[in-house]
Write a protein that holds these residues in place. Structure first.
Motif, PDB file in Angstrom:
ATOM      1  N   SER A  12      43.982  28.371  35.799  1.00 53.53           N
ATOM      2  CA  SER A  12      43.514  28.468  37.184  1.00 53.53           C
ATOM      3  C   SER A  12      42.210  29.256  37.207  1.00 53.53           C
ATOM      4  CB  SER A  12      44.565  29.166  38.048  1.00 53.53           C
ATOM      5  OG  SER A  12      44.078  29.400  39.344  1.00 53.53           O
ATOM      6  N   TYR A  13      41.118  28.579  37.586  1.00 52.72           N
ATOM      7  CA  TYR A  13      39.797  29.203  37.558  1.00 52.72           C
ATOM      8  C   TYR A  13      39.278  29.600  38.939  1.00 52.72           C
ATOM      9  CZ  TYR A  13      39.426  27.502  32.751  1.00 52.72           C
ATOM     10  OH  TYR A  13      39.632  27.272  31.409  1.00 52.72           O
ATOM     11  N   GLY A  14      40.022  29.332  39.989  1.00 53.50           N
ATOM     12  CA  GLY A  14      39.472  29.507  41.334  1.00 53.50           C
ATOM     13  C   GLY A  14      39.769  30.837  41.997  1.00 53.50           C
ATOM     14  N   ASN A  15      40.263  31.809  41.248  1.00 48.25           N
ATOM     15  CA  ASN A  15      40.679  33.068  41.868  1.00 48.25           C
ATOM     16  C   ASN A  15      39.519  34.064  41.907  1.00 48.25           C
ATOM     17  OD1 ASN A  15      43.298  31.972  41.954  1.00 48.25           O
ATOM     18  ND2 ASN A  15      43.697  32.692  39.885  1.00 48.25           N
ATOM     19  N   VAL A  16      38.617  33.858  42.832  1.00 53.64           N
ATOM     20  CA  VAL A  16      37.447  34.723  42.989  1.00 53.64           C
ATOM     21  C   VAL A  16      37.672  35.606  44.214  1.00 53.64           C
ATOM     22  CG1 VAL A  16      34.963  34.812  43.367  1.00 53.64           C
ATOM     23  CG2 VAL A  16      35.951  33.006  41.929  1.00 53.64           C
ATOM     24  N   GLY A  17      37.634  36.907  44.012  1.00 50.85           N
ATOM     25  CA  GLY A  17      37.927  37.834  45.089  1.00 50.85           C
ATOM     26  C   GLY A  17      36.761  38.750  45.413  1.00 50.85           C
ATOM     27  N   TRP A  65      36.956  38.294  39.318  1.00 47.78           N
ATOM     28  CA  TRP A  65      37.369  36.934  38.959  1.00 47.78           C
ATOM     29  C   TRP A  65      38.582  37.030  38.051  1.00 47.78           C
ATOM     30  CZ3 TRP A  65      34.805  33.351  34.869  1.00 47.78           C
ATOM     31  CH2 TRP A  65      35.337  32.059  34.980  1.00 47.78           C
ATOM     32  N   ASP A  66      39.704  36.464  38.506  1.00 49.37           N
ATOM     33  CA  ASP A  66      40.935  36.443  37.715  1.00 49.37           C
ATOM     34  C   ASP A  66      41.205  35.023  37.234  1.00 49.37           C
ATOM     35  OD1 ASP A  66      42.279  39.178  37.825  1.00 49.37           O
ATOM     36  OD2 ASP A  66      41.899  38.823  39.963  1.00 49.37           O
ATOM     37  N   VAL A  67      41.436  34.887  35.952  1.00 49.32           N
ATOM     38  CA  VAL A  67      41.753  33.591  35.351  1.00 49.32           C
ATOM     39  C   VAL A  67      43.180  33.683  34.809  1.00 49.32           C
ATOM     40  CG1 VAL A  67      41.160  31.915  33.576  1.00 49.32           C
ATOM     41  CG2 VAL A  67      39.346  33.181  34.749  1.00 49.32           C
ATOM     42  N   PHE A  68      44.091  32.908  35.412  1.00 57.45           N
ATOM     43  CA  PHE A  68      45.490  32.926  35.011  1.00 57.45           C
ATOM     44  C   PHE A  68      45.816  31.648  34.247  1.00 57.45           C
ATOM     45  CE2 PHE A  68      45.926  35.406  39.153  1.00 57.45           C
ATOM     46  CZ  PHE A  68      45.817  36.631  38.502  1.00 57.45           C
ATOM     47  N   GLY A  69      46.302  31.817  33.033  1.00 63.35           N
ATOM     48  CA  GLY A  69      46.719  30.662  32.243  1.00 63.35           C
ATOM     49  C   GLY A  69      48.135  30.242  32.590  1.00 63.35           C
ATOM     50  N   ASN A  71      40.188  38.562  33.088  1.00 64.19           N
ATOM     51  CA  ASN A  71      39.614  39.028  34.345  1.00 64.19           C
ATOM     52  C   ASN A  71      38.252  39.654  34.075  1.00 64.19           C
ATOM     53  OD1 ASN A  71      39.780  42.201  34.298  1.00 64.19           O
ATOM     54  ND2 ASN A  71      41.759  41.480  33.528  1.00 64.19           N
ATOM     55  N   SER A  72      37.402  39.610  35.075  1.00 62.23           N
ATOM     56  CA  SER A  72      36.098  40.269  34.998  1.00 62.23           C
ATOM     57  C   SER A  72      35.706  40.710  36.402  1.00 62.23           C
ATOM     58  CB  SER A  72      35.031  39.339  34.408  1.00 62.23           C
ATOM     59  OG  SER A  72      34.872  38.193  35.220  1.00 62.23           O
ATOM     60  N   TYR A  73      34.857  41.721  36.480  1.00 62.99           N
ATOM     61  CA  TYR A  73      34.461  42.229  37.788  1.00 62.99           C
ATOM     62  C   TYR A  73      33.124  42.947  37.695  1.00 62.99           C
ATOM     63  CZ  TYR A  73      35.613  46.940  36.241  1.00 62.99           C
ATOM     64  OH  TYR A  73      35.627  48.124  35.557  1.00 62.99           O
ATOM     65  N   VAL A  74      32.500  43.092  38.838  1.00 67.60           N
ATOM     66  CA  VAL A  74      31.289  43.888  38.963  1.00 67.60           C
ATOM     67  C   VAL A  74      31.315  44.540  40.345  1.00 67.60           C
ATOM     68  CG1 VAL A  74      29.918  41.933  39.809  1.00 67.60           C
ATOM     69  CG2 VAL A  74      28.763  43.919  38.810  1.00 67.60           C
ATOM     70  N   GLN A  75      30.894  45.791  40.427  1.00 66.86           N
ATOM     71  CA  GLN A  75      30.871  46.500  41.708  1.00 66.86           C
ATOM     72  C   GLN A  75      29.677  47.437  41.747  1.00 66.86           C
ATOM     73  OE1 GLN A  75      34.490  47.860  43.581  1.00 66.86           O
ATOM     74  NE2 GLN A  75      33.569  49.836  44.097  1.00 66.86           N
ATOM     75  N   ASP A  76      29.076  47.501  42.909  1.00 70.36           N
ATOM     76  CA  ASP A  76      27.936  48.391  43.136  1.00 70.36           C
ATOM     77  C   ASP A  76      28.255  49.300  44.316  1.00 70.36           C
ATOM     78  OD1 ASP A  76      25.523  49.670  43.314  1.00 70.36           O
ATOM     79  OD2 ASP A  76      24.406  47.936  44.092  1.00 70.36           O
ATOM     80  N   ASP A  77      28.275  50.604  44.067  1.00 75.31           N
ATOM     81  CA  ASP A  77      28.373  51.587  45.142  1.00 75.31           C
ATOM     82  C   ASP A  77      26.945  52.008  45.499  1.00 75.31           C
ATOM     83  OD1 ASP A  77      31.146  51.463  44.997  1.00 75.31           O
ATOM     84  OD2 ASP A  77      31.236  53.035  43.485  1.00 75.31           O
TER      85      ASP A  77
END
Length: 247
Positions: free
Chosen positions: A201-206, A139-143, A118-124
């Motif tokens: 599964s590469y399409g789990n973009v939140g 972005w979550d990548v589940f094998g 998983n990876s993420y970025v956030q800006d407050d």
């Protein structure tokens, strides 16, 4: 009880509307899960921005042994049927006292493996002293699940050949690439160690978006709102329910 499966444990006995003897088929199950994880986060505070980003890796190893599913089951419709336990020939009727019997064969030990990222970025972003925007993306990548000994088996209908012939066919069955034996005729060997077409599964973009607003002259009131799309891994049931599939 003798059978080609060499059952050595008393089967589960169910008397409908009365008693259940022998627990359940999963009583002898044994598993010890191990989880290995690594993660890192960085943050950067600059002007009106508070930016955070991170990355995570997780691997789960779950060795499972469930010899209980080979115990088999016996079902009786009444307690007298249980006491008699005769075949139709023995009790002089057209029906056995045993209503149903079932059993499974084979090696039910597995060593499941699955890896996620998983990876993420956030800006407050503090637009004004009273209004802040939260903007982020994860972005979550589940094998997919694999089995270290290569004992998983699946069935893909589109590979099945309905022309059975006189000897039948095993077409449609799929084994992983680490299946330790030569695949029988008609069985397909997958190009990866899972029983899935796409092992990852590469399409789990939140996306994430939120805000907090403090109305003017109302120092004790803050209005907040937000929206996001979240993904979570399903359980291992996609493989676990194939536990007693051959081999």
């Amino acid at each position: 009880i003798s059978s080609p499966c060499n059952l050595t444990v008393m089967p589960v006995i169910n008397v409908q509307g009365s008693v259940n003897l022998g627990g359940s088929g999963n009583d002898i199950q044994d598993t010890v899960s191990q989880t290995f994880a690594a993660q890192e986060q960085i943050s950067w505070l600059h002007s009106k921005h508070n930016i955070r980003a991170g990355f995570g890796w997780e691997k789960v190893a779950t060795p499972v042994a469930d010899p209980g599913v080979t115990r088999g089951t016996l079902t009786f419709q009444s307690f007298p049927d249980l006491l008699l336990g005769m075949s139709a020939a023995q009790n002089g009727s057209a029906f056995s006292n045993i209503f149903t019997s079932a059993g499974s064969c084979g090696d039910t030990s597995h060593s499941f493996r699955v890896t996620d990222y998983n990876s993420y970025v956030q800006d407050d972003y503090k637009v004004t002293p009273r209004f802040t925007l939260n903007l982020g993306l994860r972005w979550d990548v589940f094998g997919a699940i694999s089995d270290a000994p290569g004992r998983l088996v699946n069935f893909w209908p589109e590979l099945a050949n309905n022309n059975f012939g006189t000897t039948g066919t095993l077409s449609g069955f799929v084994v992983p690439s680490n299946y330790p034996f030569d695949a029988p005729a008609g069985v397909t060997k997958n190009d990866n160690r899972t029983i899935n077409r796409n092992p990852t599964s590469y399409g789990n973009v939140g996306p994430r978006i939120g805000f907090s607003w403090q109305p003017p002259r109302l120092d004790r009131v803050v209005i907040r709102g937000g929206y996001g799309i979240y993904y979570s891994r399903t359980s291992v049931n996609d493989a676990f329910q194939l536990f007693s599939n051959p081999p």
